[in-house]
Write a protein that holds these residues in place. Structure first.
Motif, PDB file in Angstrom:
ATOM      1  N   VAL A  92       0.841  -1.204   0.000  1.00 48.33           N
ATOM      2  CA  VAL A  92       0.000   0.000   0.000  1.00 48.33           C
ATOM      3  C   VAL A  92       0.875   1.253   0.000  1.00 48.33           C
ATOM      4  CG1 VAL A  92      -1.656   1.367   1.356  1.00 48.33           C
ATOM      5  CG2 VAL A  92      -1.987  -1.098   1.109  1.00 48.33           C
ATOM      6  N   LYS A  93       1.882   1.240   0.851  1.00 47.50           N
ATOM      7  CA  LYS A  93       2.771   2.416   0.939  1.00 47.50           C
ATOM      8  C   LYS A  93       3.550   2.612  -0.366  1.00 47.50           C
ATOM      9  CE  LYS A  93       6.165   4.577   4.012  1.00 47.50           C
ATOM     10  NZ  LYS A  93       7.379   4.688   3.191  1.00 47.50           N
ATOM     11  N   ARG A  94       4.036   1.531  -0.947  1.00 47.42           N
ATOM     12  CA  ARG A  94       4.815   1.647  -2.188  1.00 47.42           C
ATOM     13  C   ARG A  94       3.953   2.167  -3.340  1.00 47.42           C
ATOM     14  NH1 ARG A  94       6.584  -3.367  -0.403  1.00 47.42           N
ATOM     15  NH2 ARG A  94       5.322  -4.450  -1.987  1.00 47.42           N
ATOM     16  N   VAL A  95       2.705   1.708  -3.414  1.00 50.94           N
ATOM     17  CA  VAL A  95       1.815   2.151  -4.495  1.00 50.94           C
ATOM     18  C   VAL A  95       1.489   3.632  -4.341  1.00 50.94           C
ATOM     19  CG1 VAL A  95      -0.521   1.921  -5.426  1.00 50.94           C
ATOM     20  CG2 VAL A  95       0.843  -0.120  -4.966  1.00 50.94           C
ATOM     21  N   ILE A  96       1.250   4.084  -3.104  1.00 46.37           N
ATOM     22  CA  ILE A  96       0.990   5.511  -2.880  1.00 46.37           C
ATOM     23  C   ILE A  96       2.175   6.339  -3.354  1.00 46.37           C
ATOM     24  CG2 ILE A  96       0.736   7.290  -1.096  1.00 46.37           C
ATOM     25  CD1 ILE A  96      -0.905   5.305   0.527  1.00 46.37           C
ATOM     26  N   GLU A  97       3.391   5.827  -3.103  1.00 44.86           N
ATOM     27  CA  GLU A  97       4.602   6.597  -3.428  1.00 44.86           C
ATOM     28  C   GLU A  97       4.840   6.718  -4.926  1.00 44.86           C
ATOM     29  OE1 GLU A  97       7.330   4.414  -0.990  1.00 44.86           O
ATOM     30  OE2 GLU A  97       7.226   5.900   0.633  1.00 44.86           O
ATOM     31  N   LYS A  98       4.070   5.975  -5.723  1.00 39.31           N
ATOM     32  CA  LYS A  98       4.135   6.186  -7.175  1.00 39.31           C
ATOM     33  C   LYS A  98       3.452   7.488  -7.576  1.00 39.31           C
ATOM     34  CE  LYS A  98       4.216   1.266  -8.387  1.00 39.31           C
ATOM     35  NZ  LYS A  98       3.516   0.159  -9.094  1.00 39.31           N
ATOM     36  N   LYS A  99       2.585   7.966  -6.683  1.00 40.65           N
ATOM     37  CA  LYS A  99       1.819   9.185  -6.970  1.00 40.65           C
ATOM     38  C   LYS A  99       2.268  10.359  -6.104  1.00 40.65           C
ATOM     39  CE  LYS A  99      -1.788  10.935  -9.208  1.00 40.65           C
ATOM     40  NZ  LYS A  99      -1.907  10.923 -10.669  1.00 40.65           N
ATOM     41  N   ALA A 100       2.659  10.065  -4.862  1.00 42.31           N
ATOM     42  CA  ALA A 100       3.005  11.142  -3.927  1.00 42.31           C
ATOM     43  C   ALA A 100       3.872  10.579  -2.804  1.00 42.31           C
ATOM     44  CB  ALA A 100       1.734  11.761  -3.342  1.00 42.31           C
ATOM     45  N   THR A 101       4.427  11.494  -2.026  1.00 42.31           N
ATOM     46  CA  THR A 101       5.223  11.100  -0.863  1.00 42.31           C
ATOM     47  C   THR A 101       4.305  10.836   0.317  1.00 42.31           C
ATOM     48  OG1 THR A 101       7.035  12.503  -1.624  1.00 42.31           O
ATOM     49  CG2 THR A 101       7.082  11.822   0.687  1.00 42.31           C
ATOM     50  N   VAL A 102       4.601   9.774   1.064  1.00 46.82           N
ATOM     51  CA  VAL A 102       3.878   9.541   2.321  1.00 46.82           C
ATOM     52  C   VAL A 102       4.563  10.382   3.393  1.00 46.82           C
ATOM     53  CG1 VAL A 102       3.195   7.842   4.048  1.00 46.82           C
ATOM     54  CG2 VAL A 102       3.183   7.231   1.624  1.00 46.82           C
ATOM     55  N   ASP A 103       3.882  11.428   3.834  1.00 47.66           N
ATOM     56  CA  ASP A 103       4.499  12.382   4.757  1.00 47.66           C
ATOM     57  C   ASP A 103       4.444  11.923   6.210  1.00 47.66           C
ATOM     58  OD1 ASP A 103       4.876  14.942   2.915  1.00 47.66           O
ATOM     59  OD2 ASP A 103       2.919  14.085   2.445  1.00 47.66           O
ATOM     60  N   GLU A 104       3.435  11.133   6.547  1.00 45.74           N
ATOM     61  CA  GLU A 104       3.257  10.728   7.949  1.00 45.74           C
ATOM     62  C   GLU A 104       2.696   9.314   7.978  1.00 45.74           C
ATOM     63  OE1 GLU A 104       4.172  11.659  11.496  1.00 45.74           O
ATOM     64  OE2 GLU A 104       3.428  13.574  10.707  1.00 45.74           O
ATOM     65  N   VAL A 105       3.307   8.455   8.809  1.00 45.60           N
ATOM     66  CA  VAL A 105       2.776   7.109   9.048  1.00 45.60           C
ATOM     67  C   VAL A 105       2.483   7.013  10.541  1.00 45.60           C
ATOM     68  CG1 VAL A 105       3.148   4.625   8.901  1.00 45.60           C
ATOM     69  CG2 VAL A 105       4.129   6.137   7.160  1.00 45.60           C
ATOM     70  N   LEU A 106       1.190   7.019  10.859  1.00 42.25           N
ATOM     71  CA  LEU A 106       0.767   6.995  12.263  1.00 42.25           C
ATOM     72  C   LEU A 106       0.375   5.580  12.668  1.00 42.25           C
ATOM     73  CD1 LEU A 106      -1.448  10.213  12.500  1.00 42.25           C
ATOM     74  CD2 LEU A 106       0.826   9.880  13.467  1.00 42.25           C
ATOM     75  N   LEU A 107       0.999   5.090  13.719  1.00 45.19           N
ATOM     76  CA  LEU A 107       0.632   3.798  14.284  1.00 45.19           C
ATOM     77  C   LEU A 107      -0.327   4.031  15.440  1.00 45.19           C
ATOM     78  CD1 LEU A 107       0.944   0.720  14.635  1.00 45.19           C
ATOM     79  CD2 LEU A 107       2.912   1.199  16.116  1.00 45.19           C
ATOM     80  N   VAL A 108      -1.520   3.441  15.328  1.00 45.49           N
ATOM     81  CA  VAL A 108      -2.517   3.582  16.389  1.00 45.49           C
ATOM     82  C   VAL A 108      -2.302   2.462  17.402  1.00 45.49           C
ATOM     83  CG1 VAL A 108      -4.976   3.671  16.938  1.00 45.49           C
ATOM     84  CG2 VAL A 108      -4.145   4.627  14.785  1.00 45.49           C
ATOM     85  N   LEU A 109      -2.033   2.834  18.650  1.00 44.94           N
ATOM     86  CA  LEU A 109      -1.827   1.870  19.735  1.00 44.94           C
ATOM     87  C   LEU A 109      -2.879   2.078  20.814  1.00 44.94           C
ATOM     88  CD1 LEU A 109       2.045   1.790  20.370  1.00 44.94           C
ATOM     89  CD2 LEU A 109       0.638   0.056  19.238  1.00 44.94           C
ATOM     90  N   ASP A 110      -3.336   0.984  21.377  1.00 51.26           N
ATOM     91  CA  ASP A 110      -4.269   1.008  22.492  1.00 51.26           C
ATOM     92  C   ASP A 110      -3.458   1.059  23.784  1.00 51.26           C
ATOM     93  OD1 ASP A 110      -6.051   0.422  24.525  1.00 51.26           O
ATOM     94  OD2 ASP A 110      -7.160  -1.066  23.370  1.00 51.26           O
ATOM     95  N   ALA A 111      -3.620   2.127  24.558  1.00 55.36           N
ATOM     96  CA  ALA A 111      -2.826   2.287  25.780  1.00 55.36           C
ATOM     97  C   ALA A 111      -3.085   1.180  26.786  1.00 55.36           C
ATOM     98  CB  ALA A 111      -3.118   3.648  26.420  1.00 55.36           C
TER      99      ALA A 111
END
Length: 392
Positions: free
Chosen positions: A299-318
């Motif tokens: 998913v990330k590689r395909v997006i980068e064919k069109k644009a830069t991924v500026d932020e990758v947020l990992l959602v964690l349950d505290a």
């Protein structure tokens, strides 16, 4: 001769009989022939009997046209009213009381121990135990205890204010206010910034994506959402509902479709519409499933064919505690995590995971989920967090 006379007599008699029959038939006052009855017709149907007669049928000579049947009115589709969310500035300050309710037990316990007249090894063991139970982690706990012991020796006698100041200082050092917690959501000229949201099942990932859209719209940004969680139709529906509430368009694909394709289309739509930010929600996946993690990398590689991924947020349950650490490490290996969104931070006394996850990954906590309300996601503020722990 006699024979001839006989014939004449017969003819005369027949003529007289015929004249008498005609006289009887046409004489005045005679009965007329019976009328000829018309052929029988089928009875009218019930609805024809009951139908009101038109003017022509009643002999008025007018023609009445029945009105056409009235179509039932189509139900009106009422679009939800677009909301104006709160801006991000000051959100965590407003939500501080929720954070304090869950974290203050840790702060009170530490202050009570450090305020004792005599701080022996047993007391320091209790301090250490409290910190570890709060998921601060072993190494950060040891660093905090060592620094506190040194400071206490230097001070000698301690007032409650001094104890609180010491504890605040050490906790703040471990939370590390110097980390860059900026969300990289500034567009690059004509190209929108791209935020990829990842995480395991059940952490509140899709909800966090929707709430993040509200944060950014509240800050005046135009947002496009990408529903790349194609394994659950409910996830796409949920994300679209979040988007409609704030006027953000949601790009989605068929259920079971290719997540990378949806992500690519969302980024393309964001660029076409001159949006400021595209937020792509991905399917929740177990960090132990290699195939799913590989798909996330795709998913990330395909997006980068069109644009830069500026932020990758990992959602964690505290509330998952140290188990969240292993999740964070595996996700970081696949997609290069740039920030943590820590959810359910108001519902656990284990807020020490803020310290441990940052120390282990070198990645800052950028967002904190402090409730179930639509505006209960806030940019993480280290000082507000520490002050909530130790109280006033």
């Amino acid at each position: 001769m006699d024979g001839y006379l006989g014939v004449i007599v017969i003819v005369v008699v027949v003529a007289l009989l015929a004249a008498g029959g005609l006289f009887l038939l046409f004489r005045p006052g005679g009965k007329s022939a019976p009328p000829v009855e018309p052929p029988e017709t089928a009875p009218l149907p019930q609805e024809e009997k009951e139908r009101p007669k038109t003017g022509a049928e009643e002999g008025e000579g007018a023609t009445t046209t029945l009105p056409p049947p009235v179509k039932p009115a189509e139900p009106m589709v009422v679009k939800p009213e677009v909301e104006v969310p709160l801006p991000s500035a000051g959100r965590m300050v407003r939500l501080r009381s929720r954070l304090a309710r869950s974290q203050s037990a840790l702060g009170r316990g530490l202050l009570d121990l450090l305020s004792r007249d005599r701080l022996d090894d047993e007391v320091w063991d209790e301090v250490e135990e409290l910190l570890i139970k709060a998921d601060v982690g072993v190494a950060p706990t040891q660093a905090i205890v060592e620094e506190l012991r040194t400071k206490v020796k230097v001070l000698g006698s301690r007032t409650p204010e001094e104890v609180r100041a010491l504890l605040r200082e050490q906790l703040l050092i471990q939370v590390n206010p110097d980390l860059d917690r900026t969300l990289h959501v500034q567009p690059h000229g004509e190209r929108a910034a791209v935020v990829l949201v990842v995480g395991v099942n059940g952490t509140g990932k899709t909800t966090t994506t929707g709430k993040l859209a509200r944060v950014l719209v509240g800050d005046g940004k135009k947002v496009v959402l990408g529903a790349a969680d194609t394994f659950r139709a409910a996830a796409a529906d949920q994300l679209q509902t979040w988007g409609e509430r704030v006027g953000a368009e949601t790009v989605r694909g068929p259920e079971g479709g290719d997540p990378a394709s949806v992500a690519f289309d969302a980024v393309s739509k964001g660029i076409e519409d001159k949006a400021d930010v595209v937020i792509v929600d991905t399917a929740g996946r177990l960090h132990t499933k290699t195939g799913l993690m590989d798909e996330l990398g795709k998913v990330k590689r395909v997006i980068e064919k069109k644009a830069t991924v500026d932020e990758v947020l990992l959602v964690l349950d505290a509330t998952t505690g140290q188990n969240g650490m292993r999740q964070a490490q595996v996700f970081g290996e696949v997609v290069n995590i740039t920030g943590i969104a820590l959810t359910k931070l108001d519902g656990t006394a284990k807020g020490g995971i803020v310290i441990s996850v940052q120390r282990e990954l070198g990645v800052p906590v950028k967002l904190a989920g402090l409730g179930e309300g639509a505006d209960d996601l806030a940019p993480f503020d280290p000082e507000v967090f520490v002050d909530a722990i130790i109280g006033e």
